[in-house]
Design an enzyme around this catalytic site. Structure first.
Site, PDB file in Angstrom:
ATOM      1  NE  ARG A 165      -3.094   0.437  -1.761  1.00 33.55           N
ATOM      2  CZ  ARG A 165      -2.591   0.046  -2.934  1.00 33.55           C
ATOM      3  NH1 ARG A 165      -3.001   0.617  -4.048  1.00 33.55           N
ATOM      4  NH2 ARG A 165      -1.701  -0.940  -2.994  1.00 33.55           N
ATOM      5  CB  SER A 242       1.071  -2.676   0.231  1.00 30.03           C
ATOM      6  OG  SER A 242       1.423  -2.907  -1.097  1.00 30.03           O
ATOM      7  CD  GLU A 338      -3.120  -0.515   1.301  1.00 28.00           C
ATOM      8  OE1 GLU A 338      -2.042  -1.061   1.039  1.00 28.00           O
ATOM      9  OE2 GLU A 338      -4.011  -0.327   0.472  1.00 28.00           O
TER      10      GLU A 338
HETATM   11  N1  EPU Z   1      11.667  -0.931  -4.067  1.00 27.45           N
HETATM   12  C1  EPU Z   1      12.832  -1.041  -3.338  1.00 27.45           C
HETATM   13  N2  EPU Z   1      13.171  -2.257  -2.863  1.00 27.45           N
HETATM   14  C2  EPU Z   1      12.423  -3.361  -3.095  1.00 27.45           C
HETATM   15  C3  EPU Z   1      11.229  -3.253  -3.830  1.00 27.45           C
HETATM   16  C4  EPU Z   1      10.862  -2.009  -4.313  1.00 27.45           C
HETATM   17  O1  EPU Z   1      13.544  -0.069  -3.132  1.00 27.45           O
HETATM   18  O2  EPU Z   1      12.821  -4.435  -2.628  1.00 27.45           O
HETATM   19  C5  EPU Z   1      11.307   0.391  -4.606  1.00 27.45           C
HETATM   20  C6  EPU Z   1      11.862   0.574  -6.004  1.00 27.45           C
HETATM   21  O3  EPU Z   1      12.262   1.908  -6.140  1.00 27.45           O
HETATM   22  C7  EPU Z   1      10.630   0.305  -6.850  1.00 27.45           C
HETATM   23  C8  EPU Z   1       9.570   0.915  -5.997  1.00 27.45           C
HETATM   24  O4  EPU Z   1       9.934   0.538  -4.663  1.00 27.45           O
HETATM   25  O5  EPU Z   1      10.724   0.937  -8.111  1.00 27.45           O
HETATM   26  C9  EPU Z   1       8.168   0.497  -6.296  1.00 27.45           C
HETATM   27  O6  EPU Z   1       8.043  -0.895  -6.089  1.00 27.45           O
HETATM   28  P1  EPU Z   1       6.774  -1.675  -6.667  1.00 27.45           P
HETATM   29  O7  EPU Z   1       6.635  -1.428  -8.120  1.00 27.45           O
HETATM   30  O8  EPU Z   1       6.851  -3.071  -6.195  1.00 27.45           O
HETATM   31  O9  EPU Z   1       5.521  -0.935  -6.046  1.00 27.45           O
HETATM   32  P2  EPU Z   1       5.171  -0.354  -4.598  1.00 27.45           P
HETATM   33  O10 EPU Z   1       5.074   1.123  -4.725  1.00 27.45           O
HETATM   34  O11 EPU Z   1       6.125  -0.876  -3.585  1.00 27.45           O
HETATM   35  C10 EPU Z   1       2.595  -0.365  -5.019  1.00 27.45           C
HETATM   36  C11 EPU Z   1       1.368  -0.946  -4.414  1.00 27.45           C
HETATM   37  C12 EPU Z   1       1.290  -2.441  -4.678  1.00 27.45           C
HETATM   38  C13 EPU Z   1       1.264  -2.645  -6.186  1.00 27.45           C
HETATM   39  C14 EPU Z   1       2.540  -2.028  -6.773  1.00 27.45           C
HETATM   40  C15 EPU Z   1       2.555  -2.084  -8.277  1.00 27.45           C
HETATM   41  C16 EPU Z   1       0.974   0.484  -2.497  1.00 27.45           C
HETATM   42  C17 EPU Z   1       0.894   0.574  -1.009  1.00 27.45           C
HETATM   43  N3  EPU Z   1       1.348  -0.694  -2.982  1.00 27.45           N
HETATM   44  O12 EPU Z   1       3.710  -0.968  -4.350  1.00 27.45           O
HETATM   45  O13 EPU Z   1       0.078  -2.921  -4.156  1.00 27.45           O
HETATM   46  O14 EPU Z   1       1.210  -4.026  -6.517  1.00 27.45           O
HETATM   47  O15 EPU Z   1       2.603  -0.628  -6.410  1.00 27.45           O
HETATM   48  O16 EPU Z   1       1.668  -1.149  -8.790  1.00 27.45           O
HETATM   49  O17 EPU Z   1       0.685   1.467  -3.174  1.00 27.45           O
HETATM   50  C18 EPU Z   1      -0.986  -4.186  -2.423  1.00 27.45           C
HETATM   51  O18 EPU Z   1      -1.750  -3.257  -2.306  1.00 27.45           O
HETATM   52  O19 EPU Z   1      -1.069  -5.182  -1.703  1.00 27.45           O
HETATM   53  C19 EPU Z   1       0.065  -4.093  -3.413  1.00 27.45           C
HETATM   54  C20 EPU Z   1       0.970  -5.060  -3.528  1.00 27.45           C
END
Ligand code: EPU
Length: 342
Positions: A165, A242, A338
């Site tokens: 990012r 995010s 972010e």
């Molecule tokens: N999780 C929870 N509770 C929830 C949802 C998620 O505990 O309700 C935890 C779980 O452990 C899950 C982990 O968060 O395995 C990761 O969740 P997710 O795969 O949804 O990804 P993220 O790390 O929360 C990042 C990006 C997203 C991108 C996803 C998928 C950032 C700031 N965000 O989110 O980007 O879609 O990975 O690769 O790095 C965006 O930039 O707008 C965006 C949505």
């Protein structure tokens, strides 16, 4: 080129903030922007703020300066051979339109970024990423115009300093100084899917498809399905994707978190550092699905803050501050927005 005054920014921010800009200037090419910097912009109110689709911004009130918008959506082939292609894309192109166009033409590499909101110019600034792929992985160079002296400058991939990012365009020394006018993406003519991010293989299997033989269009549809299922549509409920970045912490800090909640989720970064999902930290603090006034925490993805209807920037910031405070009080970890506050 056109210049407008006292313009509603509702169509220009996905959070749905009902604020106005003093001046909005739209340009169609690097040459036109260069000309504007010499002629029109010196008498426009400051500060200048170049935005794309406004999908990573939180307006805290009316904007007294000048918003710059790029309307260049061209996709031009720079070079190609049997295996690879480099295309130059206008900063104003919607990133997802470009990804769709690329897949239709047999140019691969960006499938996992499908449906991320925002424009191509912003993709190069924020190094947008999803499901194990980051825009910077495919960016070859970024064409800019200096807002200070109207000179053009091309940043080669290595100069962009891409990391999670982050890019040079977000560094204090560079922020706001350059307008990204077009981006060169280097793509492959051979589809090599990235399926290793948690959940993708399962989603493919659940759709009755075979991961080993999936096509690019099918993968794009799977990614779109995952996002639509989990993330709120900004056209229905204002949000900026995010809201926070996932914090990168030392392994020692991670072990300390595990003494509070065993087996905390993590992604390994290198031998010394891990990335912890901010969504998990926020959920552990009890914020998932909760709200403060008209600002809410999304019930399926707590990393996303939403406008429940009529929220002000101050209300969203108050919610953000409370969440950050609670995550620090509970886990001793700082999470940073972010989203950029304007
Ligand atoms: N999780 C929870 N509770 C929830 C949802 C998620 O505990 O309700 C935890 C779980 O452990 C899950 C982990 O968060 O395995 C990761 O969740 P997710 O795969 O949804 O990804 P993220 O790390 O929360 C990042 C990006 C997203 C991108 C996803 C998928 C950032 C700031 N965000 O989110 O980007 O879609 O990975 O690769 O790095 C965006 O930039 O707008 C965006 C949505």
């Amino acid at each position: 080129m056109h210049i407008e005054h006292n313009i509603s920014l509702l169509p220009h921010n996905t959070f749905g903030m009902d604020v106005h800009a003093n001046t909005v200037v739209t340009y169609a090419s690097a040459a036109e922007l260069t000309d504007l910097i010499h002629t029109v912009l010196p008498s426009c109110p400051k500060p200048l703020l170049h935005i794309g689709e406004g999908s990573n911004l939180l307006f805290m009130g009316d904007f007294g300066g000048t918003i710059l918008l790029c309307s260049n959506r061209d996709i031009d082939i720079v070079e190609q051979d049997a295996d690879n292609i480099v295309v130059r894309v206008g900063a104003g192109r919607i990133m997802d339109d470009f990804i769709d166009h690329a897949i239709s033409h047999g140019w691969y590499g960006l499938e996992n970024l499908s449906l991320i909101p925002g424009q191509v110019g912003a993709s190069a600034v924020q190094n947008i990423g999803a499901y194990g792929v980051e825009a910077g992985d495919c960016i070859r160079r970024v064409h800019c115009v200096s807002l200070e002296n109207a000179t053009t400058r091309t940043f080669e991939h290595d100069e962009c300093a891409y990391s999670y990012r982050h890019s040079i365009f977000k560094d204090a020394d560079y922020r706001g100084r350059y307008a990204v006018v077009s981006v060169e993406y280097a793509l492959s003519k051979h589809f090599a899917p990235h399926l290793d991010y948690g959940g993708i293989r399962n989603s493919i299997l659940a759709a009755g498809l075979v991961p080993e033989s999936i096509g690019a269009r099918e993968l794009r549809d799977i990614i779109i399905g995952i996002r639509q299922n989990k993330l709120p549509d900004p056209k229905v409920q204002g949000n900026a994707g995010s809201f926070f970045m996932n914090p990168i912490i030392s392994r020692a800090e991670y072990e300390r978190i595990c003494t509070i909640v065993p087996n905390a989720p993590k992604y390994d970064i290198d031998a010394n550092r891990v990335k912890v999902p901010a969504a998990w930290l926020i959920e552990q603090c009890g914020w998932k699905g909760q709200n403060l006034q008209r600002a809410g925490v999304h019930s399926r993805q707590p990393l996303v803050l939403v406008n429940l209807g009529g929220a002000t920037g101050a209300e969203v910031k108050a919610l953000s501050d409370r969440i950050r405070h609670d995550v620090f009080a509970h886990f001793g970890v700082h999470i940073s927005p972010e989203v950029i506050f304007v």
